[in-house]
Scaffold this active site. Structure first.
Site, PDB file in Angstrom:
ATOM      1  N   ASP A 141       1.575  10.663   3.454  1.00 31.69           N
ATOM      2  CA  ASP A 141       2.163  11.561   4.530  1.00 31.69           C
ATOM      3  C   ASP A 141       0.941  12.340   5.004  1.00 31.69           C
ATOM      4  O   ASP A 141       0.686  13.632   4.631  1.00 31.69           O
ATOM      5  CB  ASP A 141       3.143  12.516   3.668  1.00 31.69           C
ATOM      6  N   CYS A 147      18.436  50.248   4.617  1.00 28.58           N
ATOM      7  CA  CYS A 147      18.266  51.545   5.272  1.00 28.58           C
ATOM      8  C   CYS A 147      19.870  52.309   5.101  1.00 28.58           C
ATOM      9  O   CYS A 147      20.052  53.344   5.305  1.00 28.58           O
ATOM     10  CB  CYS A 147      18.028  51.505   6.750  1.00 28.58           C
ATOM     11  N   CYS A 157      16.297  50.871  11.048  1.00 31.41           N
ATOM     12  CA  CYS A 157      16.099  50.208   9.994  1.00 31.41           C
ATOM     13  C   CYS A 157      14.510  49.685   9.626  1.00 31.41           C
ATOM     14  O   CYS A 157      14.095  48.810  10.540  1.00 31.41           O
ATOM     15  CB  CYS A 157      16.955  49.052   9.793  1.00 31.41           C
ATOM     16  N   LYS A 194       2.370   4.764   1.377  1.00 31.80           N
ATOM     17  CA  LYS A 194       2.159   5.379   2.621  1.00 31.80           C
ATOM     18  C   LYS A 194       1.962   6.887   2.637  1.00 31.80           C
ATOM     19  O   LYS A 194       2.849   7.354   2.028  1.00 31.80           O
ATOM     20  CB  LYS A 194       3.654   5.149   3.373  1.00 31.80           C
ATOM     21  N   CYS A 232      23.421  48.197   4.201  1.00 32.44           N
ATOM     22  CA  CYS A 232      22.305  47.447   4.243  1.00 32.44           C
ATOM     23  C   CYS A 232      21.335  47.818   3.153  1.00 32.44           C
ATOM     24  O   CYS A 232      21.093  49.140   2.712  1.00 32.44           O
ATOM     25  CB  CYS A 232      21.465  47.920   5.458  1.00 32.44           C
ATOM     26  N   LYS A 248      10.796   3.528   2.506  1.00 35.55           N
ATOM     27  CA  LYS A 248      10.632   4.805   2.466  1.00 35.55           C
ATOM     28  C   LYS A 248      11.569   5.223   1.065  1.00 35.55           C
ATOM     29  O   LYS A 248      12.325   4.763   0.855  1.00 35.55           O
ATOM     30  CB  LYS A 248      11.262   5.792   3.476  1.00 35.55           C
ATOM     31  N   TYR A 273      -6.976   1.784   6.405  1.00 33.62           N
ATOM     32  CA  TYR A 273      -5.665   0.812   6.125  1.00 33.62           C
ATOM     33  C   TYR A 273      -5.838  -0.576   6.909  1.00 33.62           C
ATOM     34  O   TYR A 273      -5.136  -1.440   6.878  1.00 33.62           O
ATOM     35  CB  TYR A 273      -4.420   1.381   5.907  1.00 33.62           C
ATOM     36  N   CYS A 324      23.415  44.392   9.835  1.00 37.13           N
ATOM     37  CA  CYS A 324      23.093  45.768   9.441  1.00 37.13           C
ATOM     38  C   CYS A 324      23.056  46.733  10.826  1.00 37.13           C
ATOM     39  O   CYS A 324      22.340  46.197  11.863  1.00 37.13           O
ATOM     40  CB  CYS A 324      21.641  45.940   9.015  1.00 37.13           C
ATOM     41  N   GLU A 328       0.883  -1.054   0.079  1.00 36.08           N
ATOM     42  CA  GLU A 328      -0.035   0.055   0.075  1.00 36.08           C
ATOM     43  C   GLU A 328       0.898   1.199   0.040  1.00 36.08           C
ATOM     44  O   GLU A 328       2.280   1.120   0.578  1.00 36.08           O
ATOM     45  CB  GLU A 328      -0.760   0.028   1.226  1.00 36.08           C
TER      46      GLU A 328
END
Ligand code: I6G
Length: 674
Positions: free
Chosen positions: A119, A411, A432, A117, A408, A314, A226, A426, A115
């Site tokens: 998530d 600013c 800022c 799996k 920055c 998996k 399931y 910064c 089957e």
């Protein structure tokens, strides 16, 4: 429907008809009547139930729109524990599994039921005499939460089973959100300036754990079943036949389920699904093989909390290639400058990635990422996408190394380097606008004041228009002012105003965290509160007293001390309290930390925080964080896709908690001794 029959007969007939049409529409995808006819039946039932409230039952199809909100989820002890599955990551793990099974059972080959799996979120539904009476989440496997009213709103969950089903039984399955529904939901969330979900699993979890079932009813949830928990009655003798019976009883079953022969059948199934997984409308993270015959399952038995006769195979973390379109820098709440690669949008691990953080200037230089580069990215062990490497063989000849800015970008204040040049910051402080915006977003965030609906776009406007200079200004905003912002109608403005007002009644650890004091995360905020009991005591404490708090070292103490010595911070706190921000008193518990002296192991992918954040949170609560599970481990935090460590914890009987419980622990709402 004729008016001459008794109302109870009419109601029963309508309920049966509507459930049948629900099943045809949602499960079989084969509607037999038009939407108008369905609506007419539904309204007729609603009218009759309104006229005869004494005939109301929780299982009515009208309950699918969601009943009244509840205060909290009650615990449900699972009659038969909800186990976990052992994980396998390679073909050879599966070959070993099959060999072990055949040796134990003494047979040449085995049939397996294979089957996908999903998530999603595991749930257990109890049906008594064919009627759904209770639904619970998995929780820690022994105790889950009662989510009956929410599960009732999922259209594919039958309120009544059909045919000759066992008298009483518990069925287990996975609630999930289809990818298409997830995209539509996020679009709606964005339009309403609400929080976006990171992936379908989070969206499904958030939707199922709503206190108001009407919210759940509006979310596109589905479920595949399931397996069985307890059962009283006759049922088939193989897993594959059981799933066939489930479908006959009206329980949705994944159409990809197959009976396969031997290990070669398993591995063939794995490859087919792995290659097709992106064409499915739901996320799967692997496939599950179960020994098909129940008598053989019983013979194989269990290891601690996992069946020996089943295993999850998996899929490897997906890696995809994309193109770097630009590189820019973001300015964080504390002024830290983070380089970010903007990439051509790609789907990886079920989400669309457009930006990838390169963390710091050193990391950017080490990976030497350039505009025009083809890069390999993945989402593994975490929700955050990671740039694995640059495919230099595809680098355009004219690609230039990225020049890290000296000022920055927001600013223009100089960027300074700290920590041997690793951190770029910064120097503009709260002048800022980027830092101001980030501190407001942090203040409003879920773990802090939890102001629903106050997202990035709104904060940008509020700061850019000069309506909000600091967090205290938020509480002075009028609904009319908010209604004047872009993409804001009067209703959403009022909703936001209500959310801001509601946030004022808070808890001290939340408030302390919301202030954004350097080095003070959720767990440190809790530790400080437990130790001092009040904001005044924390604010007045000197370095020495601050360091009496378990796990507060000189750097944290300095951060806290300096923060409360700055007049503008004290002034903001004064204005916040004047605006009504308040919290109930919290008892002092000096010197003790909830996880003092305990050894904790983290395993699996955490959805709501990075590994580093989780580790820091644990340390701040007094825990020692270890890498391996042993008999001396006190607690294991189990995230998604947990592997052998979770298994070992189960084998050794070490206490495990889910990510949700871990978050409660960090927030001080779950006691470690529970
Ligand atoms: O977590 C699970 C996902 C899917 C399962 C499972 C499953 O079968 C498809 N089956 C079992 C027996 C358990 N967990 C314990």
């Amino acid at each position: 429907m004729t008016g001459r029959r008794k109302p109870e007969v009419q109601i029963a007939e309508l309920r049966r008809l509507i459930e049948e049409h629900n099943h045809r529409y949602y499960v079989l995808d084969d509607p037999q009547i038009t939407d108008e006819e369905y609506d007419r039946l539904f309204r007729e039932l609603e009218d009759l139930e309104r006229a005869h409230p004494e005939l109301a039952v929780p299982n009515s199809p009208t309950a699918r729109v969601g009943g009244a909100p509840i205060q909290g989820f009650s615990p449900v002890t699972h009659g038969v524990p909800m186990l976990s599955l052992a994980n396998a990551f390679s073909d050879s793990d599966i070959i070993d599994f099959d060999r072990r099974m055949r040796e134990r059972l003494g047979i040449e080959w085995l049939d397996y039921c294979a089957e996908p799996k999903l998530d999603g979120l595991a749930v257990s539904l109890r049906y008594e005499r064919g009627a759904l009476v209770r639904a619970a989440t998995r929780g820690d496997g022994a105790t889950g939460e009662d989510v009956t009213e929410n599960v009732r709103t999922i259209p594919t969950v039958p309120a009544r089973l059909h045919g000759a089903c066992p008298r009483d039984m518990e069925v287990r399955g996975e609630v999930y959100m289809p990818r298409s529904g997830f995209v539509a939901l996020n679009q709606r969330q964005q339009e309403r300036n609400l929080r976006l979900f990171a992936n379908p699993r989070n969206a499904a979890a958030g939707s199922l754990r709503q206190l108001d079932p009407r919210v759940t009813a509006g979310r596109p949830l589905k479920v595949f079943f399931y397996g069985l928990g307890g059962v009283d009655g006759v049922f088939p003798d193989t897993q594959y036949a059981l799933l066939g019976a489930f479908a006959d009883w009206g329980l949705p079953v994944n159409p990809e389920v197959r009976r396969v022969r031997g290990v070669t059948g398993c591995l063939e199934y794995y490859r087919v699904l792995r290659d097709r997984r992106r064409t499915l409308d739901y996320d799967i993270d692997g496939v599950v093989y179960k020994v098909d015959r129940f008598d053989r399952q019983a013979q194989a038995g269990f290891v601690a909390r996992a069946p020996r006769w089943a295993i999850a195979h998996k899929f490897a973390a997906e890696e995809v290639h994309t193109l770097v379109e630009s590189i820019s820098v973001n300015v964080g709440r504390t002024g830290a400058i983070t380089p970010v690669a903007r990439v051509r949008p790609v789907q990886v691990g079920g989400v669309t990635v457009t930006n990838i953080s390169l963390h710091n200037p050193q990391e950017l230089a080490r990976k030497d990422v350039r505009v025009g580069d083809t890069v390999s990215i993945r989402r593994a062990g975490d929700v955050i996408p990671e740039l694995v490497r640059v495919l230099t063989e595809h680098r355009p000849l004219d690609a230039e190394p990225f020049q890290f800015p000296k000022a920055c970008p927001v600013c223009t204040a100089p960027i300074v380097r700290e920590g041997n040049g690793i951190i770029a910051r910064c120097s503009g402080g709260l002048f800022c606008p980027a830092q101001r915006k980030q501190s407001i977003l942090h203040f409003a965030s879920r773990k802090a004041m939890d102001i629903e609906g106050l997202g990035e776009k709104l904060v940008d406007q509020l700061v850019d228009k000069g309506l909000v200079h600091d967090v205290a200004d938020l509480y002075l905003l009028a609904a009319e002012t908010l209604a004047g912002l872009e993409r804001m109608g009067p209703k959403s403005a009022q909703n936001l105003k209500d959310a801001i007002d509601a946030s004022a009644a808070t808890e001290l650890p939340r408030f302390l965290y919301a202030l954004g004091i350097p080095q003070v995360g959720e767990a440190t905020a809790l530790a400080l509160t437990r130790h001092f009991g009040s904001l005044e005591a924390i604010a007045d404490a000197d370095h020495e007293r601050l360091q009496e708090v378990p796990d507060v070292g000189p750097a944290v103490a300095e951060g806290v001390y300096v923060f409360f010595r700055q007049d503008h911070n004290r002034e903001i706190i004064r204005r916040l309290r004047a605006a009504g921000v308040s919290w109930p008193p919290m008892p002092r518990r000096p010197g003790s930390l909830p996880l003092q002296g305990r050894t904790v192991v983290l395993t699996g992918r955490l959805e709501s925080m990075t590994r580093d954040e989780a580790r820091a949170g644990l340390i701040a609560l007094g825990a020692k964080v270890a890498g391996t599970v042993s008999a001396r481990t006190d607690l294991v935090v189990i995230g998604a896709e947990a592997g052998s460590k979770a298994q070992r914890a189960h084998d050794l009987g070490v206490r495990t908690i889910t990510e949700d419980e871990f978050r409660e622990l960090l927030a001080g709402r779950l006691l470690s001794s529970q």
